[in-house]
Scaffold this motif. Structure first.
Motif, PDB file in Angstrom:
ATOM      1  N   TYR A 154       2.760  -6.520  -3.463  1.00  0.00           N
ATOM      2  CA  TYR A 154       2.533  -5.169  -2.936  1.00  0.00           C
ATOM      3  C   TYR A 154       1.527  -5.199  -1.780  1.00  0.00           C
ATOM      4  N   GLN A 155       0.491  -6.009  -1.905  1.00  0.00           N
ATOM      5  CA  GLN A 155      -0.503  -6.094  -0.830  1.00  0.00           C
ATOM      6  C   GLN A 155       0.146  -6.604   0.454  1.00  0.00           C
TER       7      GLN A 155
ATOM      8  N   ARG B 193       2.316  -3.752   1.783  1.00  0.00           N
ATOM      9  CA  ARG B 193       1.488  -2.715   2.400  1.00  0.00           C
ATOM     10  C   ARG B 193       1.014  -3.131   3.791  1.00  0.00           C
ATOM     11  N   HIS B 194       0.627  -4.381   3.923  1.00  0.00           N
ATOM     12  CA  HIS B 194       0.173  -4.908   5.219  1.00  0.00           C
ATOM     13  C   HIS B 194       1.324  -4.875   6.230  1.00  0.00           C
TER      14      HIS B 194
ATOM     15  N   ALA C  95       3.926  -2.952   6.187  1.00  0.00           N
ATOM     16  CA  ALA C  95       4.239  -1.549   6.485  1.00  0.00           C
ATOM     17  C   ALA C  95       3.239  -0.983   7.489  1.00  0.00           C
ATOM     18  N   GLN C  96       1.957  -1.301   7.317  1.00  0.00           N
ATOM     19  CA  GLN C  96       0.936  -0.830   8.255  1.00  0.00           C
ATOM     20  C   GLN C  96       1.196  -1.358   9.658  1.00  0.00           C
TER      21      GLN C  96
ATOM     22  N   SER D 146       5.161   3.907   5.881  1.00  0.00           N
ATOM     23  CA  SER D 146       4.627   3.759   4.527  1.00  0.00           C
ATOM     24  C   SER D 146       5.299   2.574   3.835  1.00  0.00           C
ATOM     25  N   ALA D 147       4.655   2.077   2.817  1.00  0.00           N
ATOM     26  CA  ALA D 147       5.226   0.976   2.036  1.00  0.00           C
ATOM     27  C   ALA D 147       6.553   1.419   1.423  1.00  0.00           C
ATOM     28  N   GLU D 148       6.627   2.650   0.955  1.00  0.00           N
ATOM     29  CA  GLU D 148       7.861   3.169   0.367  1.00  0.00           C
ATOM     30  C   GLU D 148       9.006   3.173   1.382  1.00  0.00           C
TER      31      GLU D 148
END
Length: 89
Positions: free
Chosen positions: A62-63, A66-67, A69-70, A75-77
């Motif tokens: 997930y980390q 998330r990175h 996606a940023q 968003s991660a979703e």
């Protein structure tokens, strides 16, 4: 001795709010029940056919997600949905 009922003076309901934050602040400090005369019946349709599902993801994965996606500015979703759509298509 009789107690007289003193009706509490209420703040008038604004015609409109300047921002969502102003509306939130107002309703956080006022009761909707005090403005019943301002209520209006509305008709609306709600489409409840779309469903969402939760899927567990390992913390380290997930980390990374998330990175990524940023970096893409989403968003991660959103990124997961895009990648899954590509994979299953």
């Amino acid at each position: 001795m009789q107690r007289s009922k003193v009706k509490k003076q209420r703040v008038p309901l604004p015609e409109q709010f300047n921002s969502l934050e102003d509306a939130v602040e107002f309703w956080d400090t006022h009761s909707l029940a005090d403005y019943e005369e301002s209520w209006k019946d509305v008709q609306c349709e709600i489409d409840i056919r779309r469903r969402t599902y939760q899927i567990s993801v390992d913390s380290s994965l997930y980390q990374k997600l998330r990175h990524a996606a940023q970096e893409k500015g989403v968003s991660a979703e959103t990124l997961v949905n895009l990648w899954l759509e590509e994979k299953v298509s």
